[in-house]
Design an enzyme around this catalytic site. Structure first.
Site, PDB file in Angstrom:
ATOM      1  N   HIS A   1      24.167 -20.345   3.378  1.00 47.88           N
ATOM      2  CA  HIS A   1      25.276 -20.679   4.281  1.00 47.88           C
ATOM      3  C   HIS A   1      25.121 -20.044   5.658  1.00 47.88           C
ATOM      4  O   HIS A   1      25.757 -20.477   6.606  1.00 47.88           O
ATOM      5  CB  HIS A   1      26.650 -20.393   3.641  1.00 47.88           C
ATOM      6  CG  HIS A   1      27.101 -18.965   3.653  1.00 47.88           C
ATOM      7  ND1 HIS A   1      26.987 -18.139   2.555  1.00 47.88           N
ATOM      8  CD2 HIS A   1      27.690 -18.222   4.616  1.00 47.88           C
ATOM      9  CE1 HIS A   1      27.492 -16.947   2.846  1.00 47.88           C
ATOM     10  NE2 HIS A   1      27.932 -16.965   4.090  1.00 47.88           N
TER      11      HIS A   1
ATOM     12  N   ASP B   1      22.568 -18.960  -3.218  1.00 52.17           N
ATOM     13  CA  ASP B   1      22.904 -19.014  -1.789  1.00 52.17           C
ATOM     14  C   ASP B   1      21.878 -18.240  -0.954  1.00 52.17           C
ATOM     15  O   ASP B   1      22.169 -17.188  -0.407  1.00 52.17           O
ATOM     16  CB  ASP B   1      24.325 -18.439  -1.597  1.00 52.17           C
ATOM     17  CG  ASP B   1      24.884 -18.712  -0.207  1.00 52.17           C
ATOM     18  OD1 ASP B   1      24.117 -19.136   0.670  1.00 52.17           O
ATOM     19  OD2 ASP B   1      26.093 -18.487  -0.002  1.00 52.17           O
TER      20      ASP B   1
ATOM     21  N   SER C   1      27.211 -11.245   4.811  1.00 50.89           N
ATOM     22  CA  SER C   1      26.484 -12.349   4.196  1.00 50.89           C
ATOM     23  C   SER C   1      25.017 -12.223   4.541  1.00 50.89           C
ATOM     24  O   SER C   1      24.664 -12.034   5.705  1.00 50.89           O
ATOM     25  CB  SER C   1      27.005 -13.691   4.716  1.00 50.89           C
ATOM     26  OG  SER C   1      28.077 -14.099   3.943  1.00 50.89           O
TER      27      SER C   1
HETATM   28  N1  ARG Z   1      33.084 -17.147   1.291  1.00 57.37           N
HETATM   29  C1  ARG Z   1      31.797 -16.943   1.886  1.00 57.37           C
HETATM   30  C2  ARG Z   1      31.974 -16.482   3.326  1.00 57.37           C
HETATM   31  O1  ARG Z   1      33.014 -16.135   3.738  1.00 57.37           O
HETATM   32  C3  ARG Z   1      30.956 -18.165   1.801  1.00 57.37           C
HETATM   33  C4  ARG Z   1      31.373 -19.271   2.707  1.00 57.37           C
HETATM   34  C5  ARG Z   1      30.455 -20.455   2.678  1.00 57.37           C
HETATM   35  N2  ARG Z   1      30.702 -21.312   1.551  1.00 57.37           N
HETATM   36  C6  ARG Z   1      31.712 -22.217   1.461  1.00 57.37           C
HETATM   37  N3  ARG Z   1      31.862 -22.886   0.355  1.00 57.37           N
HETATM   38  N4  ARG Z   1      32.534 -22.456   2.435  1.00 57.37           N
HETATM   39  O2  ARG Z   1      31.253 -16.710   4.237  1.00 57.37           O
HETATM   40  N1  GLU Z   2      30.598 -15.067   3.042  1.00 59.85           N
HETATM   41  C1  GLU Z   2      30.859 -13.981   3.945  1.00 59.85           C
HETATM   42  C2  GLU Z   2      30.003 -14.032   5.205  1.00 59.85           C
HETATM   43  O1  GLU Z   2      29.655 -15.068   5.674  1.00 59.85           O
HETATM   44  C3  GLU Z   2      30.663 -12.715   3.239  1.00 59.85           C
HETATM   45  C4  GLU Z   2      31.676 -12.626   2.236  1.00 59.85           C
HETATM   46  C5  GLU Z   2      32.714 -11.656   2.609  1.00 59.85           C
HETATM   47  O2  GLU Z   2      33.512 -11.874   3.521  1.00 59.85           O
HETATM   48  O3  GLU Z   2      32.671 -10.661   1.905  1.00 59.85           O
HETATM   49  O4  GLU Z   2      29.727 -13.032   5.823  1.00 59.85           O
END
Ligand code: ARG
Ligand code: GLU
Length: 737
Positions: free
Chosen positions: A106, A242, A672
């Site tokens: 991502h 991921d 991330s």
């Molecule tokens: N929750 C993770 C973050 O904050 C992954 C986000 C990307 N994935 C998604 N399904 N939107 O970045």
């Molecule tokens: N998915 C988040 C990012 O893009 C990390 C997850 C979180 O916020 O802990 O950095």
């Protein structure tokens, strides 16, 4: 008070029960002794530490076998030399002597997307460069290493006094930063920045090196790299690969350079060995990366505002937008494809805020913060000097947050309902900005920027869909923004406003629809300005903007500035009043270390989850043809045959393929792509998410429910080797067996 007691007792009971199952008698006695000695905040855990100031003793006590110097050493190769800020937003790490870089799928999403076409859909099918010549350059993508970190507080705060007014203070700080930056010793190709820590009580200087030729090497198909998509996002158990691979290129002297076919793979000072030895609950682990923002030292009254005002309003607005998007996306495939990544963006924060509120409530964050404040008050009351300096802090906070509440609501509605979640309103705001630059030298530059932006926006724009979202949002705006912040005349936006606007493509500029030919619509300045000035949507949004700029923004900003000053004083006070507590500075997108243990967790109303998931669990979620849960055939086949290569766990017949795991590392957005390392500094996982209620750790860390989620390193190697057949990449890695 009763619920407070119940919650705390309940949590305590659950934790104790689990510990009991696992613990020996001796450990249990030690635990009870610890509780009786009155733990409070001191044993809270969590923390994102500056890598030059690690608590090595505690890390070693938790199981670490390397030294703090092995993690960060400005004078000799150390682990930090393998950690790079990826595109300024994510983290990445070097995993070979040839600059091979690992990060999340991502995090590389937009690069993977930009190389994709209908014929070569890398997002859907994955991409693997089979040799160096197939690696794909990415304009604008950077990888930044930290060369050195220095505490420069004394120099930056030189001349600053406590009784100085704020403006004067800022002047001093600014000019001191300039002086220190100018005098700092660094090489020509290096950069430098100075940033505030502990709310402006400390300042650190960073010397960095930024590489600008970073190429895409590999990415798994969406059915692996984004498996479970929004439904599984922010949740556990999880089954997603991921990850994506890039490579840093340098000039022939191994120095940063713009893209050139003559560049060569970067030779790092250090790269991370990858361990396939496997993990167990209780194992020490640390995460090294660039966490974005946290707010861990807010007063209870601020947490109450998050729960009562900030989150419910933001969630409510996005609820409306998401519901409309979802129903249209389900009806029509083309709409689904167009809006998939927008939907993911809107729902990512929406789901996070929901989990955050749940976690704050469940862990009684407000009650605990009040207990902490009572202790704070008790301590300052016992010291006349502190009492004189800090005696009014909490009361002042209370007043300011109260005064802020209605402005905050107006701010949130402007941001969420006008700016962020309606595409057409956002375009109208940009066009207002452009009109403001009319007859100035800035106009042409701005026009060019917006034209590029709009070209991209209109490519995936569905006018009817966005109209429906926008009209629903404007209804909310009229209903929920306090009347004193609305424009004098009633807001008049309805279906006919959209029909009569050039922004939706329904009317023409310069003889063309802005949707179909943005370039031509923007060609002639006079025609453009004339069309925009008489456009009903641009006008209406202009009135809303004007009301916001006159009635909301100045006061809101003034209160924010006052709050920032109070927070600085409160931080200073806490550092003095609680010398027994170790404070970490809030995240600010600089390099940090967080450490914890591999550990399962127990969500509300569910049984406890193990710390590790396996590929059979992923296959159990597989739904053929589904856009979130469809898995590649080949992966199912590998699972069926237990064809795990050297990466599986257990003996042949009972073998399992690890996929994801969780631990109690304190992470946030920006982490991330961060490596999770074992006690010897080997890579064992790739951080990508947190468990749902645990997302409250941005405001309040609770060791019983805050967990970060990682891709198991074994799964990454398995996918590269067994699934993608790109095993040649493994030859440049160092695998620890
Ligand atoms: N929750 C993770 C973050 O904050 C992954 C986000 C990307 N994935 C998604 N399904 N939107 O970045
Ligand atoms: N998915 C988040 C990012 O893009 C990390 C997850 C979180 O916020 O802990 O950095």
């Amino acid at each position: 008070m009763e619920t407070l007691f119940y919650l705390r007792f309940h949590d305590f009971y659950v934790v104790l029960e689990e510990m009991f199952k696992k613990m020996t008698r001796i450990k249990l006695f030690a635990l009870i002794a610890l509780f009786c000695s009155g733990i409070s905040f001191a044993q809270q855990g969590g923390g994102m530490w500056i890598p030059t100031e690690l608590n090595e003793a505690e890390m070693k006590q938790m199981g670490m076998r390397i030294s703090a110097q092995d993690i960060f050493n400005p004078n000799a190769p150390s682990i930090k030399d393998a950690i790079a800020h990826f595109g300024g937003g994510c983290t990445s790490e070097v995993i070979s002597a040839q600059g091979l870089l690992l990060t999340n799928h991502h995090c590389g999403y937009s690069q993977i997307q930009s190389h994709s076409s209908v014929e070569n859909d890398y997002l859907k099918n994955g991409f693997w460069a089979m040799n160096a010549s197939e690696e794909l350059p990415n304009k604008g993508l950077t990888a930044t290493f930290i060369i050195d970190i220095k505490d420069v507080t004394d120099k930056i705060l030189q001349g600053v006094t406590d009784d100085m007014d704020e403006e004067k203070r800022q002047e001093f700080v600014k000019s001191n930063i300039e002086i220190v930056s100018k005098n700092a010793v660094k090489e020509a190709h290096q950069d430098l920045f100075i940033r505030a820590f502990y709310k402006g009580n400390k300042y650190y200087q960073f010397i960095t090196e930024t590489f600008r030729d970073v190429r895409l090497v590999g990415a798994p198909p969406g059915g692996i790299g984004n498996f479970g998509m929004d439904t599984d996002n922010w949740s556990w158990p999880r089954h997603v690969g991921d990850f994506a691979l890039f490579r840093i290129y340098a000039d022939k002297n191994n120095k940063p350079a713009e893209y050139s076919p003559d560049n060569v793979p970067y030779t790092p000072k250090h790269f991370l060995p990858i361990s396939i030895k496997g993990i167990e609950e209780g194992d020490f682990t640390f995460v090294f990366g660039f966490p974005g923002t946290t707010d861990e030292y807010l007063p209870a009254t601020a947490l109450e505002q998050v729960l009562a005002t900030t989150n419910p309003n933001r969630i409510g607005i996005r609820d409306v937008a998401l519901r409309i998007l979802d129903s249209k996306m389900r009806q029509d495939n083309a709409t689904r494809i167009k809006y998939a990544s927008k939907y993911a963006r809107i729902s990512n924060a929406h789901k996070k805020w929901t989990g955050e509120s749940l976690g704050l409530t469940k862990s009684n964050a407000v009650g605990l913060r009040k207990d902490y404040e009572n202790e704070f008050t008790k301590r300052i009351n016992a010291n006349p000097e502190w009492k004189a300096e800090y005696g009014n802090l909490l009361k002042d906070f209370q007043e300011l947050y109260n005064a802020n509440d209605s402005y905050l609501i107006a701010e949130i509605y402007f941001d969420e309902a006008i700016y962020r979640n309606s595409e057409t309103f956002r375009v109208a705001l940009l066009m207002q900005n452009l009109l403001k630059a009319k007859n100035t030298p800035e106009f042409d530059g701005l026009k060019e920027r917006y034209r590029n932006h709009l070209r991209g926006l209109y490519k995936d724009y569905d006018a009817a869909l966005d109209q429906e979202v926008s009209l629903a949002l404007i209804d909310l705006y009229k209903k929920n923004v306090p009347a004193q912040f609305l424009p004098e005349n009633a807001i008049n936006i309805n279906a006919s406003t959209f029909r009569n606007s050039v922004l939706t493509g329904a009317q023409k500029i310069n003889g063309v629809s802005i949707l179909e030919d943005t370039d031509k619509a923007f060609e002639n300045n006079e025609a453009l300005v004339e069309a925009l000035e008489s456009d009903p949507l641009v006008q209406e949004i202009g009135l809303i903007l004007k009301a916001y700029e006159e009635k909301v923004s100045p006061k809101y900003t003034a209160i924010q500035n006052q709050l920032a000053q109070l927070q600085r004083t409160y931080m200073k006070a806490q550092l003095e009043v609680f010398p027994d507590r170790k404070f970490f500075p809030d995240a600010n997108s600089t390099l940090r270390v967080t450490y914890g243990k591999v550990d399962g967790y127990k969500p509300e109303d569910k049984p406890r989850y193990d710390a590790q998931t396996y590929l059979d669990g992923a296959v159990a979620k597989h739904i053929p043809g589904d856009y979130e849960f469809d898995m590649p055939e080949k992966l199912i086949e590998l699972e069926k045959n237990k064809d795990y290569g050297i990466y599986g766990e257990g003996k042949r017949k009972k073998a399992k393929m690890p996929v994801n795991f969780i631990a109690s590392n304190h992470t946030t957005g920006g982490n991330s792509g961060s490596p999770a390392l074992d006690r010897d500094g080997n890579l064992i996982g790739l951080n990508f998410d947190r468990v749902w209620e645990g997302t409250m750790s941005d405001l309040h860390y609770d060791p019983t429910i805050c967990r970060n989620i990682m891709v198991d390193a074994r799964y990454i190697l398995f996918i590269i080797d067994k699934f993608a057949g790109a095993g040649y990449l493994l030859e440049e890695m160092k695998i620890v067996k």
